[in-house]
Design an enzyme around this catalytic site. Structure first.
Site, PDB file in Angstrom:
ATOM      1  N   ARG A 248      17.674  48.879  57.595  1.00 14.58           N
ATOM      2  CA  ARG A 248      18.719  48.086  56.932  1.00 14.58           C
ATOM      3  C   ARG A 248      18.894  46.787  57.704  1.00 14.58           C
ATOM      4  NH1 ARG A 248      24.120  50.568  57.862  1.00 14.58           N
ATOM      5  NH2 ARG A 248      24.349  48.782  59.244  1.00 14.58           N
ATOM      6  N   HIS A 252      26.193  47.254  57.035  1.00 17.29           N
ATOM      7  CA  HIS A 252      26.300  48.173  55.892  1.00 17.29           C
ATOM      8  C   HIS A 252      26.760  47.440  54.632  1.00 17.29           C
ATOM      9  CE1 HIS A 252      27.215  51.653  53.455  1.00 17.29           C
ATOM     10  NE2 HIS A 252      28.443  51.204  53.300  1.00 17.29           N
ATOM     11  N   TYR A 261      27.522  48.876  66.924  1.00 15.97           N
ATOM     12  CA  TYR A 261      26.788  50.138  67.005  1.00 15.97           C
ATOM     13  C   TYR A 261      25.274  49.991  67.079  1.00 15.97           C
ATOM     14  CZ  TYR A 261      26.695  49.477  61.883  1.00 15.97           C
ATOM     15  OH  TYR A 261      26.542  48.970  60.623  1.00 15.97           O
TER      16      TYR A 261
END
Ligand SMILES: Cc1ncc(C[n+]2csc(CCOP(=O)(O)OP(=O)(O)O)c2C)c(N)n1
Ligand SMILES: [Mg+2]
Lengths: 331, 327
Positions: A248, A252, A261
């Site tokens: 990705r 998100h 993260y």
């Protein structure tokens, strides 16, 4: 002379150029959505970036005039190939009345357009998996030769509906293709905290179906896997679980901050093997694309996106009271 | 007119709809060879084959979800939940999906599924084979919830549910299955979903209820008649969306209203009925609205003493009716 890879797969030169074009279009629409979001013009974006190869490779292996697709929120590449237009995606981004997905009722990424057999989706993840099985059941009952294709993330493969749906499809040998777009993260949670087997596709064994993991950055590999899965499904060989592994490239969603993260270096490394670059290089190596023709392509697409953005921005919202419509059919 | 049982009316409605429309099919646990654990699909497997009477894996979210997919395609699935209590694993599919498909797609897709489930207590079913689950779904626009009381209503309403282009939850009282019999024409007919039905005319008090409790109220009304009070009984039949007009009319008719459900009291269907009456009939009432329901404990216990204590029955209804009549 050895045959070119795409020729070996039965894809013409026009086909692979089309493949590349749809991938780039998805990427460029997505990038525009982020700009619009950061400019305060649209409230939300959820991206396809990093998954275009898997999406377009798979979609091109399907029959877009017959098959049903039940995409998840990142599948811009799938819906573009199935006939959703740039303008329609922009209308959805701006939540305007003309948006064919939902008339501005749902967030962007909640695709649906019955005319093109793109089945309406929701936000709770993985609920579309049993629906795809229901479509497969319909194909079998009606003795028709099409398949139901559905996608979801690797985190979502932990939902009960994944297991219940795939098991049902397997028991009844239904013409379904389950494609997991493994992008290594479910929001902030990495793959190793989601499952303790090596691949999502390992789970296929438990349902007695074909499982396979392919490089999600290679649209040709995905095309091949989905083509074979489709052939099996049509021939009564039952469903398949195909996992495409990529990364990705964005947070998100437009509301996420991924710097807390994951390391920048990890993202940078992934960007080096971005399918838009690697597939572009392949097309250049085989003489189908040049820097110049790629730039022309991008210029044309940019124009299309500009026009779509303009149109969608100016288009009207649904009337407030129209929120009362379509709760039931027989009103 | 032939007299048949409540469950036979279920089977006939399904059989007739399957004969009428090849898109109608049944899926659920043990619905095939076994004909259902209550035998509601008895004989259908033999008549229509395993393709249209599908024994599914034991997974309720898939039963609902696969049905929803097939319904979106254009088939007319009748999904059976073996017991209403076991609809819980399918709640996400019902509330997030079936109920919202038309609305979220701006009328581009629809979901004509019927989900049948046996509910209700008084059968020594304990906590997990006795529950009334309608209240969970009764604030979910997009769903319709039908809970018939008589074989006649079962056949007409189940056929209407199957033909409806919207998702319908069809809850059948499992104790009514063989206990309740009634006249049912052999002919094809449907009854309107969303319409309540006056089951008894009377001028002294109004009882509004649904499902098996309709029969408790009817029995109690006969006893009460001997004591000089005539009860007006309204059977809701569809508990969501409610037939507001019929509720208001029935409440106004006598000015004394008893609401009955065997579900837990708080937040139940009759809570909403009570609110409708309070909103519209304030000046027509001659007594406070009275409610008779199960106690607010998680569910009905197994031991006969506690089960009887929980369960509504004709005596309890009669006592409540009498108290109201004498108010
Ligand atoms: C049932 C449910 N739980 C939680 C969420 C919130 N949520 C949205 S996307 C997401 C992560 C999904 O990760 P994955 O399946 O890997 O797909 P990806 O977004 O990475 O493509 C979560 C937790 C949701 N939409 N649905
Ligand atoms: Mg993921």
């Amino acid at each position: 002379m050895t045959k070119l890879r795409h020729h070996q797969l039965g894809l013409s030169d026009e086909d692979v150029l089309q493949m590349f074009k749809t991938m780039v279009l998805a990427r460029m629409i997505d990038e525009r959505m982020w700009l619009l979001n950061r400019a305060g013009k649209i409230p939300f974006v959820i991206s396809c970036q990093g998954q275009e190869a898997a999406q377009v490779g798979a979609a091109m292996a399907l029959n877009k005039d017959k098959d049903y697709v039940l995409p998840y929120y990142r599948d811009m590449g799938v819906v573009l190939h199935f006939g959703m237009t740039t303008q329609e995606l922009m209308l959805s981004g701006f939540a305007k009345a003309e948006d064919p997905n939902s008339g501005g009722r749902q967030m962007p990424g909640h695709f649906g357009k019955s005319k093109n057999r793109i089945v309406t989706g929701s936000s709770p993840v993985t609920t579309q998996v049993p629906h795809a099985v229901g479509f497969g059941l319909a194909a079998k009952m009606k003795k028709e030769d099409w398949v139901a294709f559905t996608t979801f993330g690797e985190g979502s493969s932990n939902q009960g509906d994944f297991h219940e749906g795939i098991n049902f499809a397997s028991v009844h040998d239904l013409p379904c293709i389950f494609m997991c777009e493994n992008n290594k993260y479910a929001i902030s949670v990495p793959l190793e905290k989601q499952l303790n087997c090596e691949n999502v596709s390992d789970r296929a064994v438990g349902y007695g179906i074909h499982g396979e993991t392919v490089d999600g950055n290679d649209p040709l590999a995905v095309y091949e896997a989905i083509s074979k899965a489709r052939k099996r499904a049509i021939e009564g060989g039952g469903p398949s679980l195909i996992e495409t592994v990529s990364y990705r490239l964005t947070p998100h969603s437009s509301d996420d901050d991924d710097s807390v993260y994951r390391a920048k270096e990890e993202v940078e490394a992934a960007k080096k093997i971005d399918s838009i670059i690697t597939f572009g290089s392949y097309l250049k190596e085989v003489g189908l694309l040049s820097d110049k023709t790629e730039e022309e392509l991008r210029t044309n697409l940019r124009k299309e996106i500009d026009e779509a953005t303009d149109y969608a921005e100016k288009a009207g919202y649904a009337e407030p009271e129209s929120a009362l419509k379509y709760v039931y059919g027989e009103e | 007119m032939p007299i048949i049982s409540y469950i036979e009316a279920v089977t006939r409605a399904i059989r007739e709809e399957m004969e009428r429309d090849e898109n109608v099919f049944v899926l659920g646990e043990d619905v095939g060879k076994r004909g259902g654990v209550f035998r509601a699909t008895n004989g259908l497997y033999e008549q229509f084959g395993e393709e249209r009477v599908i024994d599914t894996p034991l997974a309720e979210s898939a039963i609902a979800g696969v049905g929803i997919g097939a319904a979106m395609y254009g088939l007319r699935p009748i999904a059976e939940m073996q017991f209403a209590d076991f609809i819980m694993p399918a709640v996400n599919q019902i509330i997030s999906e079936a109920a919202k498909i038309r609305y979220r797609s701006n009328n581009d897709w629809q979901c004509p599924i019927t989900i049948r489930a046996p509910y209700g207590g008084g059968v020594h079913g304990a906590l997990y084979h006795s529950q009334s689950v309608e209240a969970i779904f009764a604030n979910v626009p997009g769903l319709k919830i039908v809970m018939p009381s008589t074989p006649y209503d079962v056949k007409g309403l189940l056929k209407a549910a199957i033909r409806s282009n919207d998702p319908v939850l069809f809850f059948e009282h499992k104790r009514a299955y063989r206990l309740i019999k009634g006249e049912v024409p052999d002919e094809d007919y449907t009854l309107p979903i969303g319409k309540a039905d006056v089951k008894r005319e009377g001028d002294d008090i109004t009882v509004i209820t649904y499902g098996l409790c309709v029969h408790f109220a009817m029995q109690a009304a006969e006893n009460l008649a001997k004591q000089g009070y005539q009860a007006h009984i309204l059977d809701l039949r569809t508990v969501y969306p409610l037939d507001k007009e019929a509720i208001i009319e029935a409440a106004r008719k006598t000015g004394k209203v008893l609401l009955v459900t065997e579900d837990n009291k708080e937040g139940s269907i009759i809570s909403e009925v009570s609110a409708i009456i309070a909103e519209h009939c304030m000046f027509d009432l001659d007594a406070p609205i009275k409610r008779l329901a199960g106690p607010d404990v998680p569910a009905m216990p197994y031991a006969p003493t506690m089960e009887k204590y929980f369960m509504v029955n004709p005596d309890k209804v009669e006592a409540a009716m009498k108290e109201l009549a004498e108010f």
